[in-house]
Design a protein around this motif. Structure first.
Motif, PDB file in Angstrom:
ATOM      1  N   GLY A  98      53.826  -4.989  48.862  1.00 17.27           N
ATOM      2  CA  GLY A  98      53.032  -5.045  47.636  1.00 17.27           C
ATOM      3  C   GLY A  98      53.369  -3.814  46.830  1.00 17.27           C
ATOM      4  N   GLN A  99      53.166  -3.873  45.505  1.00 12.59           N
ATOM      5  CA  GLN A  99      53.441  -2.691  44.688  1.00 12.59           C
ATOM      6  C   GLN A  99      52.513  -1.557  45.096  1.00 12.59           C
ATOM      7  N   ASN A 100      51.322  -1.917  45.494  1.00  6.03           N
ATOM      8  CA  ASN A 100      50.373  -0.910  45.984  1.00  6.03           C
ATOM      9  C   ASN A 100      49.474  -1.579  47.019  1.00  6.03           C
ATOM     10  N   ASN A 111      49.867   9.971  34.918  1.00  4.99           N
ATOM     11  CA  ASN A 111      48.706   9.109  35.197  1.00  4.99           C
ATOM     12  C   ASN A 111      48.657   8.686  36.669  1.00  4.99           C
ATOM     13  N   ARG A 112      48.933   9.640  37.557  1.00  5.58           N
ATOM     14  CA  ARG A 112      48.920   9.313  38.989  1.00  5.58           C
ATOM     15  C   ARG A 112      47.528   9.404  39.603  1.00  5.58           C
ATOM     16  N   ARG A 113      46.661  10.146  38.985  1.00  5.35           N
ATOM     17  CA  ARG A 113      45.256  10.235  39.423  1.00  5.35           C
ATOM     18  C   ARG A 113      45.042  10.826  40.817  1.00  5.35           C
ATOM     19  N   SER A 127      52.546   2.445  49.186  1.00  9.46           N
ATOM     20  CA  SER A 127      51.193   2.962  49.167  1.00  9.46           C
ATOM     21  C   SER A 127      51.013   3.925  48.019  1.00  9.46           C
ATOM     22  N   HIS A 128      49.928   3.772  47.281  1.00 11.76           N
ATOM     23  CA  HIS A 128      49.621   4.762  46.254  1.00 11.76           C
ATOM     24  C   HIS A 128      48.670   5.802  46.873  1.00 11.76           C
ATOM     25  N   PRO A 129      49.006   7.091  46.780  1.00 13.60           N
ATOM     26  CA  PRO A 129      48.153   8.116  47.412  1.00 13.60           C
ATOM     27  C   PRO A 129      46.692   8.059  46.963  1.00 13.60           C
ATOM     28  N   VAL A 143      55.167  10.571  46.109  1.00 21.75           N
ATOM     29  CA  VAL A 143      54.398  11.661  45.507  1.00 21.75           C
ATOM     30  C   VAL A 143      54.761  11.818  44.029  1.00 21.75           C
ATOM     31  N   GLN A 144      55.990  11.523  43.687  1.00 26.57           N
ATOM     32  CA  GLN A 144      56.538  11.549  42.309  1.00 26.57           C
ATOM     33  C   GLN A 144      56.752  12.954  41.748  1.00 26.57           C
ATOM     34  N   ALA A 145      55.786  13.873  41.966  1.00 26.73           N
ATOM     35  CA  ALA A 145      55.929  15.240  41.442  1.00 26.73           C
ATOM     36  C   ALA A 145      54.984  16.167  42.186  1.00 26.73           C
ATOM     37  N   GLY A 193      51.892  -7.615  41.713  1.00 27.90           N
ATOM     38  CA  GLY A 193      51.459  -6.937  40.491  1.00 27.90           C
ATOM     39  C   GLY A 193      50.935  -5.536  40.732  1.00 27.90           C
ATOM     40  N   CYS A 194      50.592  -4.865  39.642  1.00 27.56           N
ATOM     41  CA  CYS A 194      50.111  -3.488  39.728  1.00 27.56           C
ATOM     42  C   CYS A 194      49.192  -3.201  38.552  1.00 27.56           C
ATOM     43  N   ASN A 195      48.092  -2.512  38.836  1.00 23.24           N
ATOM     44  CA  ASN A 195      47.124  -2.164  37.779  1.00 23.24           C
ATOM     45  C   ASN A 195      47.184  -0.701  37.399  1.00 23.24           C
ATOM     46  N   ASN A 196      48.119   0.044  37.936  1.00 19.65           N
ATOM     47  CA  ASN A 196      48.012   1.502  37.826  1.00 19.65           C
ATOM     48  C   ASN A 196      48.551   2.102  36.536  1.00 19.65           C
ATOM     49  N   PHE A 197      49.488   1.463  35.944  1.00 17.35           N
ATOM     50  CA  PHE A 197      50.066   1.982  34.702  1.00 17.35           C
ATOM     51  C   PHE A 197      50.405   3.466  34.786  1.00 17.35           C
ATOM     52  N   CYS A 198      51.167   3.843  35.789  1.00 18.10           N
ATOM     53  CA  CYS A 198      51.750   5.180  35.784  1.00 18.10           C
ATOM     54  C   CYS A 198      52.552   5.241  34.486  1.00 18.10           C
ATOM     55  N   SER A 199      52.503   6.373  33.788  1.00 20.05           N
ATOM     56  CA  SER A 199      52.950   6.343  32.390  1.00 20.05           C
ATOM     57  C   SER A 199      54.453   6.109  32.224  1.00 20.05           C
ATOM     58  N   TYR A 200      55.233   6.304  33.302  1.00 22.33           N
ATOM     59  CA  TYR A 200      56.689   6.116  33.224  1.00 22.33           C
ATOM     60  C   TYR A 200      57.115   4.709  33.629  1.00 22.33           C
ATOM     61  N   CYS A 201      56.187   3.905  34.142  1.00 27.88           N
ATOM     62  CA  CYS A 201      56.614   2.730  34.927  1.00 27.88           C
ATOM     63  C   CYS A 201      56.462   1.411  34.182  1.00 27.88           C
ATOM     64  N   ILE A 202      57.466   0.592  34.279  1.00 31.99           N
ATOM     65  CA  ILE A 202      57.474  -0.688  33.571  1.00 31.99           C
ATOM     66  C   ILE A 202      56.918  -1.822  34.436  1.00 31.99           C
ATOM     67  N   VAL A 203      56.762  -1.539  35.735  1.00 24.78           N
ATOM     68  CA  VAL A 203      56.377  -2.606  36.673  1.00 24.78           C
ATOM     69  C   VAL A 203      55.108  -3.363  36.269  1.00 24.78           C
ATOM     70  N   PRO A 204      54.027  -2.668  35.868  1.00 26.97           N
ATOM     71  CA  PRO A 204      52.822  -3.419  35.504  1.00 26.97           C
ATOM     72  C   PRO A 204      53.061  -4.401  34.346  1.00 26.97           C
ATOM     73  N   TYR A 205      54.021  -4.094  33.495  1.00 29.06           N
ATOM     74  CA  TYR A 205      54.311  -4.965  32.353  1.00 29.06           C
ATOM     75  C   TYR A 205      55.093  -6.203  32.768  1.00 29.06           C
TER      76      TYR A 205
HETATM   77 FE1  SF4 Z   1      52.437   0.658  39.819  1.00 34.90          FE
HETATM   78 FE2  SF4 Z   1      54.061   2.017  41.462  1.00 34.90          FE
HETATM   79 FE3  SF4 Z   1      54.799   1.632  38.900  1.00 34.90          FE
HETATM   80 FE4  SF4 Z   1      52.775   3.329  39.463  1.00 34.90          FE
HETATM   81  S1  SF4 Z   1      54.939   3.554  40.096  1.00 34.90           S
HETATM   82  S2  SF4 Z   1      52.765   1.708  37.869  1.00 34.90           S
HETATM   83  S3  SF4 Z   1      51.832   2.333  41.258  1.00 34.90           S
HETATM   84  S4  SF4 Z   1      54.511   0.005  40.478  1.00 34.90           S
END
Ligand code: SF4
Ligand code: 5AD
Length: 465
Positions: A228-230, A300-302, A261-263, A288-290, A184-196
Protein backbone atom coordinates in the motif's frame (compact mmCIF):
# COMPACT_ATOMS: atom_id res chain seq x y z
CA UNK A 1 -10.09 6.97 5.71
CA UNK A 2 -13.30 5.77 4.19
CA UNK A 3 -13.85 2.51 2.42
CA UNK A 4 -14.76 2.80 -1.22
CA UNK A 5 -17.29 0.78 -3.14
CA UNK A 6 -15.93 -2.18 -4.93
CA UNK A 7 -16.39 -2.68 -8.66
CA UNK A 8 -19.61 -4.68 -9.06
CA UNK A 9 -19.74 -8.39 -9.78
CA UNK A 10 -21.80 -7.59 -12.92
CA UNK A 11 -19.02 -5.37 -14.23
CA UNK A 12 -16.39 -8.01 -13.50
CA UNK A 13 -18.59 -10.56 -15.26
CA UNK A 14 -18.83 -8.22 -18.26
CA UNK A 15 -15.04 -8.01 -18.41
CA UNK A 16 -14.75 -11.80 -18.15
CA UNK A 17 -17.07 -12.00 -21.14
CA UNK A 18 -14.78 -9.62 -23.10
CA UNK A 19 -11.80 -11.84 -22.25
CA UNK A 20 -13.70 -14.80 -23.67
CA UNK A 21 -14.59 -12.85 -26.80
CA UNK A 22 -11.02 -11.70 -27.41
CA UNK A 23 -9.88 -15.32 -27.04
CA UNK A 24 -12.25 -16.25 -29.87
CA UNK A 25 -11.21 -13.48 -32.28
CA UNK A 26 -9.24 -14.63 -35.27
CA UNK A 27 -5.98 -12.78 -35.75
CA UNK A 28 -5.84 -11.63 -32.12
CA UNK A 29 -2.37 -11.25 -30.55
CA UNK A 30 -0.95 -14.64 -29.63
CA UNK A 31 1.71 -13.40 -27.25
CA UNK A 32 2.30 -10.50 -24.87
CA UNK A 33 5.17 -8.72 -23.18
CA UNK A 34 4.68 -6.38 -20.21
CA UNK A 35 7.21 -3.73 -19.26
CA UNK A 36 6.59 -2.89 -15.64
CA UNK A 37 8.11 0.34 -14.40
CA UNK A 38 8.17 1.88 -10.94
CA UNK A 39 7.16 0.42 -7.61
CA UNK A 40 5.85 -2.88 -6.28
CA UNK A 41 2.28 -1.68 -6.66
CA UNK A 42 2.85 -1.51 -10.39
CA UNK A 43 4.57 -4.90 -10.33
CA UNK A 44 1.46 -6.33 -8.66
CA UNK A 45 -0.82 -4.62 -11.21
CA UNK A 46 1.28 -6.19 -13.96
CA UNK A 47 0.50 -9.63 -12.49
CA UNK A 48 -3.21 -8.90 -12.87
CA UNK A 49 -2.70 -7.59 -16.39
CA UNK A 50 -0.76 -10.74 -17.28
CA UNK A 51 -3.61 -12.80 -15.83
CA UNK A 52 -6.16 -10.99 -18.00
CA UNK A 53 -4.06 -11.31 -21.15
CA UNK A 54 -3.63 -15.03 -20.54
CA UNK A 55 -7.38 -15.41 -20.08
CA UNK A 56 -7.62 -13.80 -23.53
CA UNK A 57 -5.51 -16.67 -24.83
CA UNK A 58 -2.13 -14.94 -25.07
CA UNK A 59 1.14 -16.47 -23.87
CA UNK A 60 4.00 -14.61 -22.28
CA UNK A 61 6.88 -13.69 -24.59
CA UNK A 62 10.18 -12.87 -22.87
CA UNK A 63 11.64 -11.02 -25.86
CA UNK A 64 9.83 -7.73 -26.30
CA UNK A 65 10.42 -7.45 -30.05
CA UNK A 66 8.80 -10.82 -30.66
CA UNK A 67 5.56 -10.14 -28.81
CA UNK A 68 2.27 -9.43 -30.62
CA UNK A 69 1.10 -7.16 -27.82
CA UNK A 70 3.38 -4.92 -25.78
CA UNK A 71 2.06 -3.21 -22.68
CA UNK A 72 3.85 -0.48 -20.74
CA UNK A 73 2.84 -0.14 -17.11
CA UNK A 74 4.29 3.30 -16.42
CA UNK A 75 5.48 5.32 -13.42
CA UNK A 76 5.62 9.09 -12.98
CA UNK A 77 7.02 9.60 -9.49
CA UNK A 78 10.11 11.36 -10.86
CA UNK A 79 10.79 12.98 -14.19
CA UNK A 80 13.33 10.36 -15.26
CA UNK A 81 10.71 7.60 -14.85
CA UNK A 82 8.47 9.52 -17.20
CA UNK A 83 11.23 10.20 -19.71
CA UNK A 84 12.10 6.53 -19.75
CA UNK A 85 8.50 5.58 -20.51
CA UNK A 86 8.17 8.18 -23.25
CA UNK A 87 11.52 7.18 -24.77
CA UNK A 88 10.31 3.59 -24.93
CA UNK A 89 7.05 4.59 -26.56
CA UNK A 90 8.86 6.50 -29.30
CA UNK A 91 10.96 3.43 -29.98
CA UNK A 92 7.77 1.38 -30.34
CA UNK A 93 6.78 3.53 -33.29
CA UNK A 94 9.71 2.10 -35.25
CA UNK A 95 8.82 -1.40 -34.22
CA UNK A 96 5.24 -0.96 -35.34
CA UNK A 97 6.42 0.24 -38.74
CA UNK A 98 8.00 -3.18 -39.31
CA UNK A 99 5.18 -5.02 -37.62
CA UNK A 100 1.87 -3.26 -38.34
CA UNK A 101 -0.22 -5.79 -36.40
CA UNK A 102 1.64 -5.09 -33.19
CA UNK A 103 -0.74 -3.97 -30.48
CA UNK A 104 0.57 -1.32 -28.08
CA UNK A 105 -1.05 -0.53 -24.74
CA UNK A 106 0.16 2.11 -22.31
CA UNK A 107 -1.25 2.62 -18.84
CA UNK A 108 -0.41 3.17 -15.19
CA UNK A 109 0.55 6.28 -13.27
CA UNK A 110 1.93 8.37 -16.13
CA UNK A 111 -1.17 8.14 -18.31
CA UNK A 112 -3.26 9.11 -15.27
CA UNK A 113 -1.51 12.50 -15.02
CA UNK A 114 -3.69 15.44 -15.88
CA UNK A 115 -3.69 16.07 -19.63
CA UNK A 116 -1.14 13.32 -20.34
CA UNK A 117 -3.46 10.89 -22.12
CA UNK A 118 -4.69 13.58 -24.52
CA UNK A 119 -1.12 14.70 -25.24
CA UNK A 120 -0.06 11.13 -25.86
CA UNK A 121 -3.01 10.49 -28.14
CA UNK A 122 -2.07 13.49 -30.26
CA UNK A 123 1.66 12.76 -30.32
CA UNK A 124 1.66 8.99 -30.51
CA UNK A 125 -1.37 7.97 -32.58
CA UNK A 126 0.15 4.52 -33.09
CA UNK A 127 -0.74 3.53 -29.49
CA UNK A 128 -3.79 1.24 -29.54
CA UNK A 129 -4.96 1.52 -25.95
CA UNK A 130 -4.26 4.22 -23.35
CA UNK A 131 -5.80 3.64 -19.91
CA UNK A 132 -5.19 4.98 -16.40
CA UNK A 133 -4.77 3.66 -12.86
CA UNK A 134 -8.49 3.43 -12.06
CA UNK A 135 -9.71 1.42 -15.04
CA UNK A 136 -7.13 -1.32 -15.46
CA UNK A 137 -9.88 -3.88 -14.92
CA UNK A 138 -11.50 -2.69 -18.18
CA UNK A 139 -8.52 -3.62 -20.30
CA UNK A 140 -10.35 -6.65 -21.78
CA UNK A 141 -13.12 -4.38 -23.06
CA UNK A 142 -10.64 -1.88 -24.55
CA UNK A 143 -8.59 -4.58 -26.24
CA UNK A 144 -11.75 -6.15 -27.64
CA UNK A 145 -12.98 -2.82 -28.99
CA UNK A 146 -9.71 -2.11 -30.72
CA UNK A 147 -9.33 -5.61 -32.14
CA UNK A 148 -12.84 -5.70 -33.50
CA UNK A 149 -12.19 -2.75 -35.77
CA UNK A 150 -12.59 0.19 -33.41
CA UNK A 151 -10.54 3.35 -33.15
CA UNK A 152 -7.61 3.52 -30.74
CA UNK A 153 -8.99 3.63 -27.21
CA UNK A 154 -8.04 6.45 -24.86
CA UNK A 155 -9.87 6.19 -21.57
CA UNK A 156 -8.72 7.55 -18.23
CA UNK A 157 -11.20 7.89 -15.37
CA UNK A 158 -11.19 11.18 -13.54
CA UNK A 159 -12.21 9.79 -10.16
CA UNK A 160 -10.79 8.41 -6.98
CA UNK A 161 -11.17 4.83 -7.95
CA UNK A 162 -12.76 1.78 -6.47
CA UNK A 163 -11.48 -1.47 -5.08
CA UNK A 164 -11.32 -4.23 -7.65
CA UNK A 165 -11.65 -7.84 -6.52
CA UNK A 166 -11.45 -11.03 -8.52
CA UNK A 167 -9.13 -10.16 -11.39
CA UNK A 168 -7.26 -13.09 -12.89
CA UNK A 169 -3.56 -13.11 -12.11
CA UNK A 170 -0.29 -14.59 -13.18
CA UNK A 171 2.08 -14.30 -10.25
CA UNK A 172 5.73 -13.59 -10.96
CA UNK A 173 6.97 -15.85 -8.16
CA UNK A 174 5.59 -19.09 -6.75
CA UNK A 175 7.05 -18.69 -3.28
CA UNK A 176 6.94 -14.96 -2.61
CA UNK A 177 3.82 -12.89 -3.26
CA UNK A 178 2.70 -9.29 -3.17
CA UNK A 179 -0.75 -8.69 -1.74
CA UNK A 180 -2.40 -5.28 -2.02
CA UNK A 181 -4.19 -4.21 1.11
CA UNK A 182 -5.00 -0.62 0.18
CA UNK A 183 -4.81 1.77 -2.72
CA UNK A 184 -4.21 5.49 -3.03
CA UNK A 185 -2.80 8.08 -0.66
CA UNK A 186 -4.27 10.97 1.32
CA UNK A 187 -1.05 12.52 2.51
CA UNK A 188 -0.19 15.01 -0.18
CA UNK A 189 3.48 15.30 0.66
CA UNK A 190 4.22 18.52 -1.19
CA UNK A 191 6.68 16.96 -3.68
CA UNK A 192 4.63 13.88 -4.54
CA UNK A 193 2.38 13.22 -7.50
CA UNK A 194 1.09 9.86 -6.23
CA UNK A 195 -2.09 11.17 -4.55
CA UNK A 196 -3.05 12.82 -7.85
CA UNK A 197 -2.63 9.70 -9.96
CA UNK A 198 -3.62 6.97 -7.50
CA UNK A 199 -6.54 8.79 -5.84
CA UNK A 200 -7.71 8.71 -2.26
CA UNK A 201 -6.99 5.95 0.23
CA UNK A 202 -9.26 2.96 0.14
CA UNK A 203 -8.75 -0.30 1.98
CA UNK A 204 -9.54 -3.82 0.88
CA UNK A 205 -11.84 -5.82 3.06
CA UNK A 206 -9.75 -7.88 5.52
CA UNK A 207 -11.71 -11.04 4.67
CA UNK A 208 -10.73 -10.67 0.99
CA UNK A 209 -7.09 -10.22 1.99
CA UNK A 210 -7.11 -13.24 4.30
CA UNK A 211 -8.83 -15.37 1.67
CA UNK A 212 -6.15 -14.36 -0.85
CA UNK A 213 -3.43 -15.20 1.69
CA UNK A 214 -5.03 -18.59 2.32
CA UNK A 215 -5.06 -19.36 -1.42
CA UNK A 216 -1.43 -18.32 -1.70
CA UNK A 217 -0.45 -20.51 1.26
CA UNK A 218 -2.26 -23.46 -0.32
CA UNK A 219 -0.26 -22.82 -3.47
CA UNK A 220 3.01 -23.04 -1.55
CA UNK A 221 3.81 -19.35 -1.01
CA UNK A 222 6.33 -18.85 1.82
CA UNK A 223 6.42 -15.09 2.02
CA UNK A 224 3.77 -12.40 1.68
CA UNK A 225 4.57 -8.71 1.26
CA UNK A 226 1.58 -6.50 1.96
CA UNK A 227 1.44 -3.47 -0.28
CA UNK A 228 0.00 0.00 0.00
CA UNK A 229 1.20 3.57 -0.47
CA UNK A 230 0.83 3.93 3.28
CA UNK A 231 -0.11 0.62 4.90
CA UNK A 232 -0.14 2.26 8.32
CA UNK A 233 -3.41 3.96 7.53
CA UNK A 234 -5.09 0.70 6.50
CA UNK A 235 -8.60 0.61 7.97
CA UNK A 236 -10.31 -2.34 6.31
CA UNK A 237 -13.47 -3.35 8.15
CA UNK A 238 -12.66 -0.66 10.70
CA UNK A 239 -9.64 -2.59 11.94
CA UNK A 240 -6.19 -1.10 12.00
CA UNK A 241 -3.13 -2.44 10.23
CA UNK A 242 -1.57 -4.20 13.23
CA UNK A 243 -4.77 -6.16 13.57
CA UNK A 244 -4.50 -7.44 10.01
CA UNK A 245 -0.89 -8.44 10.69
CA UNK A 246 -1.98 -10.38 13.77
CA UNK A 247 -4.55 -12.32 11.78
CA UNK A 248 -2.05 -13.15 9.04
CA UNK A 249 0.49 -14.20 11.62
CA UNK A 250 -2.06 -16.50 13.24
CA UNK A 251 -2.71 -18.11 9.84
CA UNK A 252 0.91 -19.21 9.79
CA UNK A 253 2.15 -17.25 6.77
CA UNK A 254 5.86 -18.18 7.17
CA UNK A 255 7.22 -14.74 6.40
CA UNK A 256 5.32 -11.45 6.48
CA UNK A 257 6.67 -8.15 5.20
CA UNK A 258 5.00 -4.94 4.13
CA UNK A 259 5.59 -1.60 2.48
CA UNK A 260 5.37 1.38 2.60
CA UNK A 261 4.97 2.93 6.05
CA UNK A 262 4.50 6.59 6.78
CA UNK A 263 6.26 7.52 10.07
CA UNK A 264 3.43 9.80 11.15
CA UNK A 265 1.00 6.84 11.18
CA UNK A 266 3.24 4.22 12.73
CA UNK A 267 1.13 3.11 15.68
CA UNK A 268 2.10 1.78 19.11
CA UNK A 269 0.26 -1.41 18.17
CA UNK A 270 2.48 -1.86 15.14
CA UNK A 271 5.62 -1.36 17.21
CA UNK A 272 4.28 -3.91 19.69
CA UNK A 273 3.60 -6.33 16.80
CA UNK A 274 7.32 -6.30 16.00
CA UNK A 275 7.89 -7.57 19.53
CA UNK A 276 5.50 -10.48 19.49
CA UNK A 277 4.49 -11.65 16.01
CA UNK A 278 6.43 -14.78 15.17
CA UNK A 279 6.20 -14.42 11.39
CA UNK A 280 6.64 -10.68 11.01
CA UNK A 281 10.16 -10.27 9.64
CA UNK A 282 12.53 -7.90 11.48
CA UNK A 283 12.64 -5.43 8.61
CA UNK A 284 10.95 -2.09 8.05
CA UNK A 285 11.07 0.37 5.18
CA UNK A 286 10.38 3.70 6.85
CA UNK A 287 11.00 6.62 4.48
CA UNK A 288 12.35 9.62 6.36
CA UNK A 289 12.83 11.86 3.27
CA UNK A 290 14.87 14.51 5.17
CA UNK A 291 16.57 15.13 8.50
CA UNK A 292 15.74 18.79 8.98
CA UNK A 293 12.51 19.92 10.65
CA UNK A 294 11.89 22.92 8.44
CA UNK A 295 12.31 20.84 5.28
CA UNK A 296 10.10 18.09 6.72
CA UNK A 297 7.46 20.71 7.41
CA UNK A 298 7.68 22.13 3.90
CA UNK A 299 7.44 18.59 2.59
CA UNK A 300 4.19 18.30 4.60
CA UNK A 301 5.45 15.13 6.27
CA UNK A 302 3.86 15.93 9.63
CA UNK A 303 6.59 14.53 11.87
CA UNK A 304 9.80 15.97 13.23
CA UNK A 305 13.31 14.58 13.17
CA UNK A 306 12.99 13.86 16.90
CA UNK A 307 9.73 11.98 16.46
CA UNK A 308 11.30 9.86 13.73
CA UNK A 309 14.35 9.10 15.89
CA UNK A 310 12.03 8.20 18.75
CA UNK A 311 10.21 5.69 16.53
CA UNK A 312 13.54 4.15 15.61
CA UNK A 313 14.54 3.84 19.29
CA UNK A 314 11.22 2.25 20.20
CA UNK A 315 11.33 -0.18 17.29
CA UNK A 316 14.84 -1.23 18.25
CA UNK A 317 13.83 -1.60 21.88
CA UNK A 318 11.22 -4.24 20.95
CA UNK A 319 13.22 -5.77 18.10
CA UNK A 320 16.97 -5.10 18.45
CA UNK A 321 17.81 -6.94 15.22
CA UNK A 322 15.36 -4.94 13.06
CA UNK A 323 16.78 -3.84 9.72
CA UNK A 324 15.64 -0.36 8.76
CA UNK A 325 15.67 1.03 5.24
CA UNK A 326 14.58 4.42 3.98
CA UNK A 327 13.87 6.81 1.12
CA UNK A 328 15.62 10.17 1.12
CA UNK A 329 15.14 13.20 -1.10
CA UNK A 330 18.08 15.56 -1.65
CA UNK A 331 17.69 19.14 -2.85
CA UNK A 332 14.07 19.85 -1.96
CA UNK A 333 13.28 23.43 -3.12
CA UNK A 334 15.08 25.91 -0.92
CA UNK A 335 17.08 23.28 0.99
CA UNK A 336 20.35 24.76 2.22
CA UNK A 337 23.69 23.06 2.76
CA UNK A 338 23.12 23.21 6.53
CA UNK A 339 19.72 21.61 6.21
CA UNK A 340 21.14 18.88 3.99
CA UNK A 341 23.77 18.24 6.66
CA UNK A 342 20.92 17.42 9.05
CA UNK A 343 20.00 14.61 6.66
CA UNK A 344 23.60 13.37 6.77
CA UNK A 345 23.64 13.45 10.55
CA UNK A 346 20.31 11.63 10.75
CA UNK A 347 21.66 8.91 8.46
CA UNK A 348 24.71 8.61 10.74
CA UNK A 349 22.50 8.40 13.77
CA UNK A 350 19.97 5.87 12.51
CA UNK A 351 22.37 3.68 10.53
CA UNK A 352 19.95 2.34 7.92
CA UNK A 353 20.77 -1.00 6.32
CA UNK A 354 20.11 0.69 2.98
CA UNK A 355 18.58 3.90 1.67
CA UNK A 356 17.09 4.80 -1.69
CA UNK A 357 18.24 8.31 -2.45
CA UNK A 358 16.72 10.69 -4.99
CA UNK A 359 17.43 14.18 -6.20
CA UNK A 360 14.22 16.16 -5.90
CA UNK A 361 12.30 16.16 -9.17
CA UNK A 362 9.60 18.81 -9.68
CA UNK A 363 6.22 17.28 -10.53
CA UNK A 364 3.62 19.43 -12.22
CA UNK A 365 0.54 20.08 -10.09
CA UNK A 366 2.27 19.48 -6.75
CA UNK A 367 2.80 22.29 -4.25
CA UNK A 368 6.59 21.99 -4.11
CA UNK A 369 6.81 22.54 -7.87
CA UNK A 370 5.74 26.15 -7.24
CA UNK A 371 8.51 26.86 -4.71
CA UNK A 372 11.71 28.75 -5.58
CA UNK A 373 14.56 26.31 -6.10
CA UNK A 374 17.85 28.23 -6.18
CA UNK A 375 20.34 25.37 -5.66
CA UNK A 376 21.93 24.25 -8.93
CA UNK A 377 21.64 20.75 -10.33
CA UNK A 378 25.43 20.33 -10.00
CA UNK A 379 25.33 21.16 -6.33
CA UNK A 380 22.45 18.78 -5.69
CA UNK A 381 24.33 16.10 -7.54
CA UNK A 382 27.40 16.67 -5.32
CA UNK A 383 25.18 16.43 -2.22
CA UNK A 384 23.60 13.18 -3.28
CA UNK A 385 27.02 11.69 -4.04
CA UNK A 386 28.08 12.60 -0.52
CA UNK A 387 24.96 10.98 0.91
CA UNK A 388 25.39 7.84 -1.21
CA UNK A 389 29.03 7.49 -0.10
CA UNK A 390 28.03 7.82 3.54
CA UNK A 391 25.20 5.31 3.20
CA UNK A 392 27.45 2.86 1.37
CA UNK A 393 29.96 2.86 4.20
CA UNK A 394 27.15 2.31 6.73
CA UNK A 395 25.60 -0.46 4.60
CA UNK A 396 28.96 -2.18 4.35
CA UNK A 397 29.37 -2.07 8.11
CA UNK A 398 25.83 -3.40 8.61
CA UNK A 399 26.53 -6.26 6.19
CA UNK A 400 29.97 -6.97 7.71
CA UNK A 401 28.34 -7.33 11.13
CA UNK A 402 26.42 -10.33 9.73
CA UNK A 403 29.58 -12.32 8.92
CA UNK A 404 29.84 -15.50 10.99
CA UNK A 405 26.10 -15.59 11.70
CA UNK A 406 23.86 -18.49 10.84
CA UNK A 407 20.72 -17.40 9.02
CA UNK A 408 17.62 -18.99 7.58
CA UNK A 409 17.41 -17.88 3.98
CA UNK A 410 14.40 -18.12 1.69
CA UNK A 411 15.90 -19.04 -1.67
CA UNK A 412 14.64 -16.78 -4.48
CA UNK A 413 16.45 -18.52 -7.33
CA UNK A 414 19.69 -18.51 -9.28
CA UNK A 415 21.88 -15.53 -8.44
CA UNK A 416 21.84 -12.81 -11.06
CA UNK A 417 25.47 -12.01 -10.27
CA UNK A 418 27.32 -15.31 -10.34
CA UNK A 419 26.38 -18.54 -12.03
CA UNK A 420 26.20 -21.71 -9.94
CA UNK A 421 25.07 -19.57 -7.03
CA UNK A 422 21.68 -19.09 -5.46
CA UNK A 423 20.30 -15.89 -4.02
CA UNK A 424 17.98 -15.64 -1.04
CA UNK A 425 17.03 -13.30 1.76
CA UNK A 426 17.62 -13.41 5.48
CA UNK A 427 14.72 -12.45 7.77
CA UNK A 428 16.17 -8.95 7.98
CA UNK A 429 16.07 -8.72 4.20
CA UNK A 430 19.76 -9.00 3.32
CA UNK A 431 20.44 -10.79 0.06
CA UNK A 432 22.84 -13.76 0.47
CA UNK A 433 24.51 -15.53 -2.44
CA UNK A 434 25.74 -19.07 -1.85
CA UNK A 435 26.59 -22.15 -3.93
CA UNK A 436 23.66 -24.46 -4.47
CA UNK A 437 21.33 -26.07 -6.99
CA UNK A 438 18.21 -24.46 -8.45
CA UNK A 439 16.06 -27.21 -6.86
CA UNK A 440 16.34 -25.27 -3.59
CA UNK A 441 14.36 -22.34 -5.03
CA UNK A 442 11.42 -21.46 -2.79
CA UNK A 443 12.84 -23.40 0.17
CA UNK A 444 14.24 -22.29 3.50
CA UNK A 445 17.88 -23.25 3.96
CA UNK A 446 20.37 -22.63 6.74
CA UNK A 447 23.35 -20.60 5.64
CA UNK A 448 26.48 -19.40 7.38
CA UNK A 449 27.48 -15.89 6.32
CA UNK A 450 31.12 -15.94 5.19
CA UNK A 451 31.72 -12.46 3.76
CA UNK A 452 30.09 -9.12 3.00
CA UNK A 453 30.07 -7.18 -0.26
CA UNK A 454 28.76 -3.71 -1.03
CA UNK A 455 25.11 -4.69 -1.26
CA UNK A 456 24.97 -8.42 -0.66
CA UNK A 457 26.35 -11.15 1.56
CA UNK A 458 28.08 -14.39 0.65
CA UNK A 459 27.55 -17.61 2.51
CA UNK A 460 27.72 -21.36 2.51
CA UNK A 461 24.94 -23.79 3.09
CA UNK A 462 24.92 -25.68 6.35
CA UNK A 463 23.60 -29.18 5.64
CA UNK A 464 21.09 -30.33 8.25
CA UNK A 465 22.56 -33.08 10.41
FE1 SF4 B 1 1.71 9.54 -0.27
FE2 SF4 B 1 4.16 8.47 -0.04
FE3 SF4 B 1 3.70 10.32 -1.94
FE4 SF4 B 1 3.76 11.07 0.65
S1 SF4 B 1 5.48 10.21 -0.54
S2 SF4 B 1 2.17 11.64 -0.87
S3 SF4 B 1 2.89 9.24 1.67
S4 SF4 B 1 2.75 8.25 -1.82
N1 5AD C 1 11.31 13.89 -6.40
C1 5AD C 1 12.20 13.01 -5.88
N2 5AD C 1 11.84 11.92 -5.20
C2 5AD C 1 10.52 11.70 -5.02
N3 5AD C 1 9.87 10.70 -4.38
C3 5AD C 1 8.54 10.94 -4.48
N4 5AD C 1 8.33 12.07 -5.19
C4 5AD C 1 9.53 12.56 -5.51
C5 5AD C 1 9.97 13.71 -6.22
N5 5AD C 1 9.11 14.58 -6.73
C6 5AD C 1 10.53 9.62 -3.67
C7 5AD C 1 10.20 9.60 -2.19
C8 5AD C 1 9.31 8.42 -2.07
C9 5AD C 1 9.83 7.51 -3.14
C10 5AD C 1 8.90 6.44 -3.56
O1 5AD C 1 10.11 8.38 -4.21
O2 5AD C 1 11.40 9.41 -1.47
O3 5AD C 1 9.37 7.82 -0.79
Amino acid sequence: MSERPIVSQEEMQRQREYMRQVRGLSGRPGSYHIVSMGCQMNARDSESIAGMLEEMGMVREEVRERADLILYNTCCVRENAENKALGNVIWLKELKRDKPDLMICVGGCMTQEKGMAATMKARYPFIDVIYGTHNLYRLPEYIYRRLSGGEPVVEVFDMDGEVVEGLPERRASRHSAFVNIMYGCNNFCSYCIVPYVRGRERSRDPEEILAEAARLLDGGVQEITLLGQNVNSYRGGGAEFANLLRRLDAMGVPRIRFMTSHPKDLSDELIAAYGDLEHLMPALHLPVQAGNDEILQRMNRRYTRERYLDLVRRLRAVRPDIGLTSDIIVGFPGETRNQFEDTLSLVREVRFDAAYTFVYSPRKGTRAAELPDPVSAQEKSAWIQELIALQQSISLEALSAQVGRRETVLVEGASTRDSGSLGGRTPRGHMVNFPGGAELTGRFVEVEITSAGKNTLRGRRIEEE
